[in-house]
Design a protein around this motif. Structure first.
Motif, PDB file in Angstrom:
ATOM      1  N   PRO A   9      29.409 -22.195 -41.643  1.00  0.00           N
ATOM      2  CA  PRO A   9      29.631 -23.510 -42.257  1.00  0.00           C
ATOM      3  C   PRO A   9      29.806 -24.572 -41.183  1.00  0.00           C
ATOM      4  N   PRO A  10      29.485 -25.814 -41.512  1.00  0.00           N
ATOM      5  CA  PRO A  10      29.642 -26.888 -40.525  1.00  0.00           C
ATOM      6  C   PRO A  10      31.112 -27.097 -40.194  1.00  0.00           C
ATOM      7  N   GLU A  11      31.375 -27.480 -38.955  1.00  0.00           N
ATOM      8  CA  GLU A  11      32.744 -27.782 -38.548  1.00  0.00           C
ATOM      9  C   GLU A  11      32.981 -29.263 -38.824  1.00  0.00           C
ATOM     10  N   VAL A  12      33.699 -29.546 -39.901  1.00  0.00           N
ATOM     11  CA  VAL A  12      33.880 -30.930 -40.324  1.00  0.00           C
ATOM     12  C   VAL A  12      35.138 -31.567 -39.751  1.00  0.00           C
ATOM     13  N   GLY A  13      36.004 -30.761 -39.140  1.00  0.00           N
ATOM     14  CA  GLY A  13      37.293 -31.265 -38.664  1.00  0.00           C
ATOM     15  C   GLY A  13      37.189 -32.447 -37.722  1.00  0.00           C
ATOM     16  N   ALA A  14      36.356 -32.316 -36.691  1.00  0.00           N
ATOM     17  CA  ALA A  14      36.228 -33.388 -35.698  1.00  0.00           C
ATOM     18  C   ALA A  14      35.631 -34.641 -36.330  1.00  0.00           C
ATOM     19  N   THR A  15      34.639 -34.451 -37.201  1.00  0.00           N
ATOM     20  CA  THR A  15      34.010 -35.587 -37.874  1.00  0.00           C
ATOM     21  C   THR A  15      35.014 -36.284 -38.784  1.00  0.00           C
ATOM     22  N   LEU A  16      35.776 -35.485 -39.546  1.00  0.00           N
ATOM     23  CA  LEU A  16      36.786 -36.047 -40.447  1.00  0.00           C
ATOM     24  C   LEU A  16      37.825 -36.847 -39.665  1.00  0.00           C
ATOM     25  N   GLN A  17      38.319 -36.261 -38.586  1.00  0.00           N
ATOM     26  CA  GLN A  17      39.344 -36.937 -37.785  1.00  0.00           C
ATOM     27  C   GLN A  17      38.785 -38.234 -37.185  1.00  0.00           C
ATOM     28  N   LYS A  18      37.557 -38.168 -36.666  1.00  0.00           N
ATOM     29  CA  LYS A  18      36.926 -39.359 -36.068  1.00  0.00           C
ATOM     30  C   LYS A  18      36.798 -40.468 -37.118  1.00  0.00           C
ATOM     31  N   MET A  19      36.318 -40.127 -38.310  1.00  0.00           N
ATOM     32  CA  MET A  19      36.146 -41.126 -39.374  1.00  0.00           C
ATOM     33  C   MET A  19      37.495 -41.695 -39.808  1.00  0.00           C
ATOM     34  N   ILE A  44      42.034 -28.827 -42.004  1.00  0.00           N
ATOM     35  CA  ILE A  44      40.600 -29.112 -41.891  1.00  0.00           C
ATOM     36  C   ILE A  44      40.300 -29.747 -40.533  1.00  0.00           C
ATOM     37  N   GLU A  45      41.125 -30.731 -40.133  1.00  0.00           N
ATOM     38  CA  GLU A  45      40.891 -31.411 -38.854  1.00  0.00           C
ATOM     39  C   GLU A  45      41.038 -30.457 -37.671  1.00  0.00           C
ATOM     40  N   ARG A  46      41.908 -29.446 -37.783  1.00  0.00           N
ATOM     41  CA  ARG A  46      42.097 -28.480 -36.690  1.00  0.00           C
ATOM     42  C   ARG A  46      41.149 -27.291 -36.813  1.00  0.00           C
ATOM     43  N   GLU A  47      40.171 -27.398 -37.728  1.00  0.00           N
ATOM     44  CA  GLU A  47      39.178 -26.342 -37.964  1.00  0.00           C
ATOM     45  C   GLU A  47      39.826 -25.023 -38.400  1.00  0.00           C
ATOM     46  N   LYS A  48      40.991 -25.098 -39.034  1.00  0.00           N
ATOM     47  CA  LYS A  48      41.668 -23.903 -39.547  1.00  0.00           C
ATOM     48  C   LYS A  48      41.225 -23.609 -40.973  1.00  0.00           C
ATOM     49  N   ALA A  49      40.591 -24.611 -41.632  1.00  0.00           N
ATOM     50  CA  ALA A  49      40.105 -24.446 -42.996  1.00  0.00           C
ATOM     51  C   ALA A  49      38.869 -25.299 -43.189  1.00  0.00           C
ATOM     52  N   ASN A  50      37.994 -24.853 -44.077  1.00  0.00           N
ATOM     53  CA  ASN A  50      36.835 -25.648 -44.467  1.00  0.00           C
ATOM     54  C   ASN A  50      37.090 -26.177 -45.872  1.00  0.00           C
ATOM     55  N   ALA A  54      34.517 -29.888 -53.780  1.00  0.00           N
ATOM     56  CA  ALA A  54      35.320 -30.913 -54.475  1.00  0.00           C
ATOM     57  C   ALA A  54      36.178 -31.696 -53.480  1.00  0.00           C
ATOM     58  N   VAL A  55      36.798 -30.996 -52.533  1.00  0.00           N
ATOM     59  CA  VAL A  55      37.639 -31.660 -51.533  1.00  0.00           C
ATOM     60  C   VAL A  55      36.770 -32.528 -50.617  1.00  0.00           C
ATOM     61  N   ALA A  56      35.619 -32.010 -50.195  1.00  0.00           N
ATOM     62  CA  ALA A  56      34.712 -32.785 -49.343  1.00  0.00           C
ATOM     63  C   ALA A  56      34.252 -34.051 -50.069  1.00  0.00           C
ATOM     64  N   TRP A  57      33.970 -33.934 -51.362  1.00  0.00           N
ATOM     65  CA  TRP A  57      33.541 -35.093 -52.153  1.00  0.00           C
ATOM     66  C   TRP A  57      34.646 -36.138 -52.208  1.00  0.00           C
ATOM     67  N   ARG A  58      35.906 -35.698 -52.455  1.00  0.00           N
ATOM     68  CA  ARG A  58      37.030 -36.647 -52.517  1.00  0.00           C
ATOM     69  C   ARG A  58      37.250 -37.316 -51.161  1.00  0.00           C
ATOM     70  N   LEU A  59      37.142 -36.547 -50.080  1.00  0.00           N
ATOM     71  CA  LEU A  59      37.327 -37.110 -48.735  1.00  0.00           C
ATOM     72  C   LEU A  59      36.221 -38.110 -48.411  1.00  0.00           C
ATOM     73  N   ALA A  60      34.981 -37.744 -48.720  1.00  0.00           N
ATOM     74  CA  ALA A  60      33.850 -38.643 -48.460  1.00  0.00           C
ATOM     75  C   ALA A  60      34.026 -39.953 -49.230  1.00  0.00           C
ATOM     76  N   ASN A  61      34.402 -39.866 -50.511  1.00  0.00           N
ATOM     77  CA  ASN A  61      34.618 -41.076 -51.313  1.00  0.00           C
ATOM     78  C   ASN A  61      35.737 -41.925 -50.726  1.00  0.00           C
ATOM     79  N   ALA A  62      36.826 -41.290 -50.339  1.00  0.00           N
ATOM     80  CA  ALA A  62      37.967 -42.024 -49.784  1.00  0.00           C
ATOM     81  C   ALA A  62      37.591 -42.721 -48.473  1.00  0.00           C
ATOM     82  N   LEU A  63      36.681 -42.128 -47.713  1.00  0.00           N
ATOM     83  CA  LEU A  63      36.255 -42.704 -46.435  1.00  0.00           C
ATOM     84  C   LEU A  63      35.053 -43.649 -46.589  1.00  0.00           C
ATOM     85  N   GLY A  64      34.462 -43.672 -47.791  1.00  0.00           N
ATOM     86  CA  GLY A  64      33.315 -44.550 -48.025  1.00  0.00           C
ATOM     87  C   GLY A  64      32.035 -44.062 -47.383  1.00  0.00           C
ATOM     88  N   VAL A  65      31.886 -42.726 -47.291  1.00  0.00           N
ATOM     89  CA  VAL A  65      30.671 -42.135 -46.715  1.00  0.00           C
ATOM     90  C   VAL A  65      30.124 -41.106 -47.688  1.00  0.00           C
TER      91      VAL A  65
END
Length: 190
Positions: A9-19, A44-50, A54-65
Motif C-alpha cells: 500500500p502507498p505510504e500516505v503518512g509523509a504526504t498527509l503530514q506535509k499537507m 498514519i503520519e508515522r506510517e504505523k497504520a494505513n 473511508a478515513v482517506a476520503w474524510r482526510l482528503a475532503n478536510a484537506l481540500g484534495v
C-alpha cells in the motif's frame, strides 16, 4: 524517489503530514474537521497504520484534495483555479438540533477566519458556547427567518439583513419560522 513494490500500500503518512503542515493545521484541527481520532492521525503520519478508504476520503475532503493526491507520493502540480464540488464540501451535520453547516472556507484558515452555509430546519437551532476572546460572527440571511440571541438579548433578522455580534459570549441562531432558513455565517477569531 523510493520504489514502491506493486503489492504494497502507498505510504500516505509523509504526504498527509506535509499537507497538514502546509495548511497550518495541528493534529487536533485535522482530527476535529475530518472526524478522525488524533491517535489514528498520528499513527498514519508515522506510517504505523494505513487509512481505510473511508478515513482517506474524510482526510482528503478536510484537506481540500482528492484521494488520489493524498495517496500519491508525487507532489501535485497546483491548478491556478481549484474547485471544490458541492459533494466534496465538508459538512457538520447537527440533525438532532435541526441544522447543517457546510464548511465553505479552506481548512488552512480554520481558527482565524471561517465561513459556512448554515441551513436551519423549522424550529432548528445552532446554539454555541462562547468562542475565544474577541471572536465575532457575521450572519447574512439568504432565505427564511431567524432570530439571533447573544446572552439573553434577541433580534429577528429580515431577509438579506446581516447581524454582527460578539461570539465570545454564549449565542444562538434559531429558525422560528415554518420554512427552512439559509444563511451565510462568517466567524472571525482574534
Amino acid at each position: 524517489m523510493k520504489k514502491v513494490l506493486p503489492n504494497t500500500p502507498p505510504e500516505v503518512g509523509a504526504t498527509l503530514q506535509k499537507m497538514r503542515l502546509e495548511r497550518g493545521l495541528t493534529l487536533e484541527d485535522l482530527s476535529r474537521t475530518a472526524g478522525v481520532s488524533k491517535s489514528m492521525l498520528s499513527q498514519i503520519e508515522r506510517e504505523k497504520a494505513n487509512p481505510t478508504i473511508a478515513v482517506a476520503w474524510r482526510l482528503a475532503n478536510a484537506l481540500g484534495v482528492s484521494i488520489a493526491e493524498l495517496l500519491s507520493s508525487e507532489s501535485p502540480k497546483l491548478d491556478p483555479i481549484r474547485v471544490l464540488e458541492a459533494h466534496e464540501t465538508p459538512t457538520l451535520p447537527g440533525e438532532h438540533a435541526g441544522y447543517v453547516l457546510r464548511i465553505l472556507g479552506p481548512m488552512e484558515l480554520a481558527g482565524k477566519y471561517e465561513w459556512y452555509e448554515l441551513t436551519l430546519a423549522p424550529g432548528g437551532a445552532l446554539v454555541s458556547n462562547s468562542h475565544d476572546p474577541g471572536a465575532s460572527e457575521h450572519l447574512t440571511l439568504l432565505n427564511g427567518s431567524v432570530e439571533i440571541e447573544v446572552e439573553g438579548a434577541r433580534k429577528k433578522l429580515k431577509l438579506g439583513a446581516t447581524a454582527r455580534y460578539d461570539a465570545d459570549k454564549n449565542h444562538a441562531i434559531r429558525n422560528l419560522g415554518k420554512t427552512e432558513a439559509k444563511a451565510l455565517l462568517v466567524v472571525i477569531h482574534r
